[in-house]
Design an enzyme around this catalytic site. Structure first.
Site, mmCIF file in Angstrom:
data_model
loop_
_atom_site.group_PDB
_atom_site.id
_atom_site.type_symbol
_atom_site.label_atom_id
_atom_site.label_comp_id
_atom_site.label_asym_id
_atom_site.label_seq_id
_atom_site.Cartn_x
_atom_site.Cartn_y
_atom_site.Cartn_z
ATOM 1 C CB SER A 47 6.869 -7.679 -6.680
ATOM 2 O OG SER A 47 6.219 -8.627 -5.867
ATOM 3 N NE ARG A 48 9.297 -11.488 -1.224
ATOM 4 C CZ ARG A 48 9.215 -11.692 0.080
ATOM 5 N NH1 ARG A 48 10.115 -12.444 0.684
ATOM 6 N NH2 ARG A 48 8.254 -11.153 0.798
ATOM 7 C CG ASP B 242 2.694 0.325 12.687
ATOM 8 O OD1 ASP B 242 2.985 -0.114 11.561
ATOM 9 O OD2 ASP B 242 1.685 1.022 12.910
ATOM 10 C CG ASP C 176 -2.039 -1.036 1.116
ATOM 11 O OD1 ASP C 176 -2.273 -1.547 0.005
ATOM 12 O OD2 ASP C 176 -2.657 -1.345 2.155
ATOM 13 C CE LYS D 58 6.016 4.121 9.615
ATOM 14 N NZ LYS D 58 5.226 3.106 10.355
ATOM 15 C CG HIS E 285 13.127 -1.807 6.133
ATOM 16 N ND1 HIS E 285 12.586 -0.796 6.891
ATOM 17 C CD2 HIS E 285 12.159 -2.153 5.247
ATOM 18 C CE1 HIS E 285 11.356 -0.544 6.491
ATOM 19 N NE2 HIS E 285 11.075 -1.362 5.500
ATOM 20 C CE1 TYR F 76 11.320 -6.823 -4.134
ATOM 21 C CE2 TYR F 76 12.181 -8.032 -2.245
ATOM 22 C CZ TYR F 76 11.136 -7.377 -2.884
ATOM 23 O OH TYR F 76 9.922 -7.277 -2.259
#
Length: 322
Positions: A34-35, A176, A13, A95, A77, A56
């Site tokens: 994307s995978r 989060d 999203d 983040k 990340h 990737y």
């Protein structure tokens, strides 16, 4: 002038929002990965992006790509940042940029070695309002900074399998929503906190569902941070100085704030457009690449992660993949 070619890694999203808002000058959205090649093609068709990659590694081998925007869950990340830097790409990462300060320090060292920009996609660092407020606070016209109060309450469905409570995906309120609250806090504090008090409630999956954090630095500035996944609270930050306080509502993408003087008189401060939040990030990174500048806010991201490291150590909260 050179055109900076962007690529997106991870097509959820937030990646869709980034692509929709993208209109940075002297830049183009060149690729998305994307995978799943099928998912990548659907994304690139929707957003009119030229190149789709089904993994990737192949994307990172494309020599035309200058910078990647990493929009995967934050548990992934660090590995993608290091792969991207090794491939010679600048990096803007969602983040929380990494899981801990040790990871971020290693990534910062690699970025410096490769002469590449590494940056966290933290909206607070890029919204025009915050630069206006920082100038006001630092200017001294409302006295010295004394106290910050920062809250964020987001009522999440108590489904142990969703990402918010999933420990395998680094779930929990701190990673989060806490990263926003602590980034707001550190943006205004004049030095890194050296005293930390904290407590939390644990969800059944082993992640934090709510917490309180008190911070104090060598300048005797203090902050109180309140976080919860179990109740709705305002996303509100208060910057209290000796001669007035500033209230910022919906602070992750804020465009207005209210300055209240000791006599009760108020002043509205406005700047920016919340719909441009992600584009402000893309524009800043593009400008830094073209000007060969480093991210001036990355040290703040590092400070925030080291605060989170200390907080989690006090809680005894660790993730197996760190």
């Amino acid at each position: 002038m050179k055109t900076v070619n962007w690529a997106i890694l991870g097509l959820g999203d937030i990646a869709s929002s980034f692509a929709t808002s993208f209109k940075a000058p002297n830049a183009t959205l060149y690729a998305a990965g994307s995978r799943s090649l099928e998912k990548a093609k659907a994304f690139t068709e929707k957003h009119q992006i030229e190149n789709a990659y089904g993994n990737y590694d192949d994307l990172l081998k494309d020599p035309a790509i200058d910078i990647v925007y990493i929009a995967t869950p934050h548990s992934h990340h660090y590995d993608l940042i290091m792969k991207s830097l090794q491939a010679g790409k600048h990096v803007l990462c969602e983040k929380a940029i990494t899981m801990n300060g040790t990871q971020l320090k290693a990534a910062m060292d690699l970025a410096a070695e490769k002469h590449l920009i590494l940056s966290e996609a933290m909206t607070i660092y890029h919204m025009p309002l915050y630069h206006k407020l920082k100038e006001l606070v630092d200017g001294g016209t409302i006295g010295k900074l004394k106290m910050l109060q920062v809250s964020f309450g987001s009522l999440k469905e108590t489904d142990p399998t969703n990402r918010f409570y999933n420990k395998a995906l680094a779930g929990g309120a701190l990673f989060d929503i806490g990263t926003y609250a602590l980034s707001f806090t550190r943006f205004f504090l004049n030095s890194q906190p050296n005293e930390i008090l904290t407590t939390m409630n644990l969800f059944e999956t082993g992640v934090d569902e709510q917490s309180g954090i008190i911070l104090k630095n060598k300048d005797n500035e203090m902050a109180v941070v309140s976080l919860t996944f179990r109740a709705k609270m305002p996303k509100r930050g208060i910057i209290a100085c000796e001669d007035g306080y500033i209230t910022v509502d919906d602070y992750p993408r804020a465009t207005s704030a209210t300055l209240t003087r000791p006599d009760g008189k108020t002043e509205l401060i406005e700047a920016g457009n919340s719909g441009e939040a992600l584009n402000y990030e893309a524009t800043a990174l593009t400008d830094w690449i073209l000007a060969n500048k480093k991210d001036p806010f990355l040290p703040l991201s590092y400070d925030v992660l080291t605060i989170m490291d200390t907080v989690r150590e006090r809680w005894g909260l660790h993730y197996d993949f760190e």
